[in-house]
Enzyme design. Structure first.
Site, PDB file in Angstrom:
ATOM      1  N   LYS A 126       0.866  -1.184   0.000  1.00 53.24           N
ATOM      2  CA  LYS A 126       0.000   0.000   0.000  1.00 53.24           C
ATOM      3  C   LYS A 126       0.898   1.228   0.000  1.00 53.24           C
ATOM      4  O   LYS A 126       2.031   1.158   0.478  1.00 53.24           O
ATOM      5  CB  LYS A 126      -0.873   0.007   1.266  1.00 53.24           C
ATOM      6  CG  LYS A 126      -2.089   0.889   1.175  1.00 53.24           C
ATOM      7  CD  LYS A 126      -3.246   0.150   0.534  1.00 53.24           C
ATOM      8  CE  LYS A 126      -4.427   1.024   0.257  1.00 53.24           C
ATOM      9  NZ  LYS A 126      -5.606   0.218  -0.149  1.00 53.24           N
ATOM     10  N   ASP A 166      -7.132   4.232  -4.447  1.00 49.17           N
ATOM     11  CA  ASP A 166      -7.772   4.103  -3.123  1.00 49.17           C
ATOM     12  C   ASP A 166      -8.374   5.489  -2.853  1.00 49.17           C
ATOM     13  O   ASP A 166      -8.633   6.238  -3.816  1.00 49.17           O
ATOM     14  CB  ASP A 166      -6.738   3.705  -2.049  1.00 49.17           C
ATOM     15  CG  ASP A 166      -7.387   3.243  -0.739  1.00 49.17           C
ATOM     16  OD1 ASP A 166      -7.853   2.093  -0.684  1.00 49.17           O
ATOM     17  OD2 ASP A 166      -7.472   4.031   0.226  1.00 49.17           O
TER      18      ASP A 166
HETATM   19  P1  NDP Z   1     -12.980   7.738  -2.755  1.00 49.26           P
HETATM   20  O1  NDP Z   1     -11.892   8.718  -2.581  1.00 49.26           O
HETATM   21  O2  NDP Z   1     -13.556   7.526  -4.096  1.00 49.26           O
HETATM   22  O3  NDP Z   1     -14.187   8.068  -1.765  1.00 49.26           O
HETATM   23  C1  NDP Z   1     -13.979   8.145  -0.409  1.00 49.26           C
HETATM   24  C2  NDP Z   1     -15.299   8.496   0.255  1.00 49.26           C
HETATM   25  O4  NDP Z   1     -15.172   8.360   1.658  1.00 49.26           O
HETATM   26  C3  NDP Z   1     -15.698   9.944   0.005  1.00 49.26           C
HETATM   27  O5  NDP Z   1     -17.082  10.043   0.015  1.00 49.26           O
HETATM   28  C4  NDP Z   1     -15.070  10.641   1.202  1.00 49.26           C
HETATM   29  O6  NDP Z   1     -15.664  11.881   1.534  1.00 49.26           O
HETATM   30  C5  NDP Z   1     -15.326   9.626   2.289  1.00 49.26           C
HETATM   31  N1  NDP Z   1     -14.318   9.802   3.325  1.00 49.26           N
HETATM   32  C6  NDP Z   1     -12.984   9.731   3.199  1.00 49.26           C
HETATM   33  N2  NDP Z   1     -12.380   9.984   4.358  1.00 49.26           N
HETATM   34  C7  NDP Z   1     -13.360  10.233   5.227  1.00 49.26           C
HETATM   35  C8  NDP Z   1     -13.375  10.552   6.593  1.00 49.26           C
HETATM   36  N3  NDP Z   1     -12.236  10.674   7.300  1.00 49.26           N
HETATM   37  N4  NDP Z   1     -14.578  10.697   7.193  1.00 49.26           N
HETATM   38  C9  NDP Z   1     -15.740  10.564   6.492  1.00 49.26           C
HETATM   39  N5  NDP Z   1     -15.776  10.274   5.189  1.00 49.26           N
HETATM   40  C10 NDP Z   1     -14.617  10.099   4.574  1.00 49.26           C
HETATM   41  O7  NDP Z   1     -12.397   6.365  -2.163  1.00 49.26           O
HETATM   42  P2  NDP Z   1     -12.924   4.878  -2.392  1.00 49.26           P
HETATM   43  O8  NDP Z   1     -14.400   4.862  -2.585  1.00 49.26           O
HETATM   44  O9  NDP Z   1     -12.062   4.254  -3.404  1.00 49.26           O
HETATM   45  O10 NDP Z   1     -12.540   4.208  -0.996  1.00 49.26           O
HETATM   46  C11 NDP Z   1     -13.464   4.100   0.076  1.00 49.26           C
HETATM   47  C12 NDP Z   1     -13.007   3.005   1.026  1.00 49.26           C
HETATM   48  O11 NDP Z   1     -12.948   1.762   0.319  1.00 49.26           O
HETATM   49  C13 NDP Z   1     -11.610   3.185   1.633  1.00 49.26           C
HETATM   50  O12 NDP Z   1     -11.606   2.629   2.921  1.00 49.26           O
HETATM   51  C14 NDP Z   1     -10.733   2.342   0.718  1.00 49.26           C
HETATM   52  O13 NDP Z   1      -9.545   1.920   1.372  1.00 49.26           O
HETATM   53  C15 NDP Z   1     -11.674   1.171   0.461  1.00 49.26           C
HETATM   54  N6  NDP Z   1     -11.391   0.349  -0.713  1.00 49.26           N
HETATM   55  C16 NDP Z   1     -11.295   0.907  -1.960  1.00 49.26           C
HETATM   56  C17 NDP Z   1     -11.079   0.091  -3.054  1.00 49.26           C
HETATM   57  C18 NDP Z   1     -11.047   0.633  -4.441  1.00 49.26           C
HETATM   58  O14 NDP Z   1     -10.938  -0.178  -5.374  1.00 49.26           O
HETATM   59  N7  NDP Z   1     -11.159   1.925  -4.660  1.00 49.26           N
HETATM   60  C19 NDP Z   1     -10.879  -1.355  -2.911  1.00 49.26           C
HETATM   61  C20 NDP Z   1     -11.083  -1.843  -1.574  1.00 49.26           C
HETATM   62  C21 NDP Z   1     -11.305  -1.005  -0.530  1.00 49.26           C
HETATM   63  P3  NDP Z   1     -14.867  13.242   1.259  1.00 49.26           P
HETATM   64  O15 NDP Z   1     -14.988  13.463  -0.219  1.00 49.26           O
HETATM   65  O16 NDP Z   1     -15.561  14.262   2.073  1.00 49.26           O
HETATM   66  O17 NDP Z   1     -13.450  13.025   1.692  1.00 49.26           O
HETATM   67  O1  2IT Z   2      -7.895  -1.623  -0.652  1.00 47.45           O
HETATM   68  C1  2IT Z   2      -7.868  -2.124  -1.795  1.00 47.45           C
HETATM   69  O2  2IT Z   2      -8.012  -3.326  -1.979  1.00 47.45           O
HETATM   70  C2  2IT Z   2      -7.664  -1.216  -2.928  1.00 47.45           C
HETATM   71  N1  2IT Z   2      -7.596  -0.017  -2.727  1.00 47.45           N
HETATM   72  C3  2IT Z   2      -7.531  -1.764  -4.317  1.00 47.45           C
HETATM   73  C4  2IT Z   2      -6.138  -2.290  -4.542  1.00 47.45           C
HETATM   74  C5  2IT Z   2      -5.841  -2.716  -5.958  1.00 47.45           C
HETATM   75  O3  2IT Z   2      -4.668  -3.039  -6.171  1.00 47.45           O
HETATM   76  O4  2IT Z   2      -6.715  -2.752  -6.819  1.00 47.45           O
END
Ligand code: NDP
Ligand code: 2IT
Length: 447
Positions: A126, A166
């Site tokens: 990561k 992420d």
């Molecule tokens: P994005 O940046 O697309 O969206 C993040 C969302 O979470 C936004 O709505 C953001 O709001 C909110 N957020 C972030 N930080 C905070 C906080 N401290 N308090 C409240 N809301 C918060 O990210 P993703 O959708 O990609 O990721 C979301 C989660 O999923 C994370 O935990 C990530 O690690 C996990 N994840 C993502 C994957 C992927 O493929 N993208 C895969 C597996 C897991 P704001 O805009 O106000 O910051």
């Molecule tokens: O937390 C996760 O699994 C991710 N942000 C996606 C990682 C990836 O390599 O697609």
């Protein structure tokens, strides 16, 4: 047994006492995996978990870039190369002001187990930066991404370490990062996943984490002869994972009542349908606005400032924003309101106490490392297509994603079923993820 776990955690705390999120992730794994290790001679006495909590390599670097006013900005960049026993390091990059060593080590540690669960040959890593993309112009984002990659490129490669998105890293950032990598290396390889569809990306990758989470929840519901049809569902976040989790819930006949961001949540009692979700996607992905703007378009909905959506009555909750966004009090509110299923789209969104409450109530609870693994699994499928110089159809990738989520669910059942028949998906995911990595580490010797 208790003493074994305590002694292990004391040692980890001594070395990492200032890293609370990392310790939280390690504690959860230790409590479920150490009893398994003690019972199985081939793992016992090999200090495998102790080796697994120490990153193979930690890279920390300076990122200097020039903002639109001509001022020089300095950020910190990191890459944690956690474990490469079963494949090259693989995992996302997070750009958020809260990024530090503790956050990235917890995410990298979780990633090792998650990637193992996908059944694909991927180790765990990561990275990211304390850079805040909010309020930055496209040119500033480009200059930052280019500066970040001008150091990271030395440490990654399609057979070494393959980053992805992420929080704060979506398709725009992936484009800029890939562009600089390609320029510096003078080669076009699948070094990053989440690429655009015209330059090596995989269909369904944008949807994969959110869809995968709902496929996993669907599998859990099936064990109770239940489904999403007619269910009230609350979703937190409004980014990549939340958007596509909501889309799949709607397709399966559920009613999505909430979405959120760090300023609060919106509650639409009529349900967020596909048209309203299209509005959210445009708002978030193109206009880069705030979720509160939803109520300007749909005035019957409410915006609740500064709060999380867990107080809304629901059948199913999908936390899809960030770590520790759902605490014990929230868990009790959900349970009192009759919630039957919580499936984590985010990484470690539920606190330890919240998980204990879900387990005590014996509801369906899926930890992110199992239920959000569809994202990285589809990244693995993108890597395969890049190596083959080939492109599967949307349907082919979606079917593979469904199969992978179903297999992860099966692994959780295999290792997580308690004597009374209740499935502890935390235990199941941790042990199933551990076994594959441990076997590879044993086979490869002390390295
Ligand atoms: P994005 O940046 O697309 O969206 C993040 C969302 O979470 C936004 O709505 C953001 O709001 C909110 N957020 C972030 N930080 C905070 C906080 N401290 N308090 C409240 N809301 C918060 O990210 P993703 O959708 O990609 O990721 C979301 C989660 O999923 C994370 O935990 C990530 O690690 C996990 N994840 C993502 C994957 C992927 O493929 N993208 C895969 C597996 C897991 P704001 O805009 O106000 O910051
Ligand atoms: O937390 C996760 O699994 C991710 N942000 C996606 C990682 C990836 O390599 O697609």
């Amino acid at each position: 047994m208790k003493r074994n776990i305590e002694a292990f955690l004391e040692l980890v705390k001594e070395r990492n006492g200032h890293e609370p999120e990392f310790l939280q992730a390690v504690e959860e794994v230790a409590e479920t995996v150490i009893p398994y290790i003690v019972k199985h001679d081939i793992y016992y006495g090999k200090n495998i978990l102790l080796r697994m909590v120490e990153p193979e390599r930690v890279i920390s670097f300076r990122v200097c870039w020039v903002d639109d006013k001509g001022e020089i900005q300095v950020n910190r960049g990191y890459r944690i190369q956690m474990n490469s026993a079963i494949g090259p390091y693989k995992g996302g990059l997070r750009f958020h002001p809260t990024v530090n060593m503790s956050i990235l080590k917890f995410l990298a540690f979780e990633q090792v187990f998650k990637n193992s669960l996908t059944t694909l040959p991927m180790g765990g890593g990561k990275g990211g930066s304390d850079f805040d993309p909010k309020g930055k112009s496209d040119n500033e984002i480009m200059r930052f991404c280019h500066a970040f990659m001008s150091e990271l490129f030395r440490h990654i490669g399609p057979n070494t370490d393959i980053p992805a998105g992420d929080i704060g890293v979506g398709s725009r950032e992936i484009g800029f990062l890939f562009g600089m990598y390609k320029k510096l290396r003078n080669e076009f390889t699948g070094v990053i996943t989440g690429k655009g569809m015209t330059w090596g990306g995989s269909l369904i990758r944008p949807e994969a984490t959110g869809y995968g989470n709902v496929y996993f929840a669907q599998k859990m519901l099936e064990t109770k002869n239940d489904s999403f049809k007619g269910k009230d569902v609350i979703v937190s976040g409004s980014g990549n994972v939340a958007q596509y989790a909501a889309e799949k819930v709607i397709q399966l006949g559920g009613k999505v009542l909430t979405l959120s961001d760090s300023s609060g949540y919106i509650y639409d009692a009529n349900g967020i349908d596909i048209d309203k979700l299209a509005f959210v996607m445009e708002l978030k992905n193109v206009k880069r606005g705030r979720i509160s703007e939803y109520i300007e378009a749909y005035p019957t909905a409410k915006f609740i400032k500064g709060k999380t959506p867990w107080e809304i009555k629901c059948d199913i909750a999908l936390p899809c924003a960030t770590q520790n966004e759902l605490n014990e009090e929230d868990a009790n509110t959900l349970l009192n309101n009759g919630c039957i299923c919580v499936s984590e789209g985010a990484n470690m969104p539920s606190t330890k106490e919240a998980i204990t409450a879900f387990h005590k109530a014996k509801i369906l609870f899926a930890p992110g490392k199992a239920s959000n693994a569809g994202g990285v699994a589809t990244s693995g499928l993108e890597m395969t297509q890049n190596s083959l110089r080939y492109k599967w159809t949307r349907e082919e990738v979606d079917n593979k994603l469904k199969d992978i989520m179903s297999d992860i669910h099966k692994s959780c059942l295999e290792f997580g079923k308690d004597e009374d028949g209740y499935v502890d998906y935390v235990k199941g995911a941790n042990i199933a993820g551990f076994v594959k990595v441990a076997e590879a580490m044993l086979a490869q010797g002390i390295v």
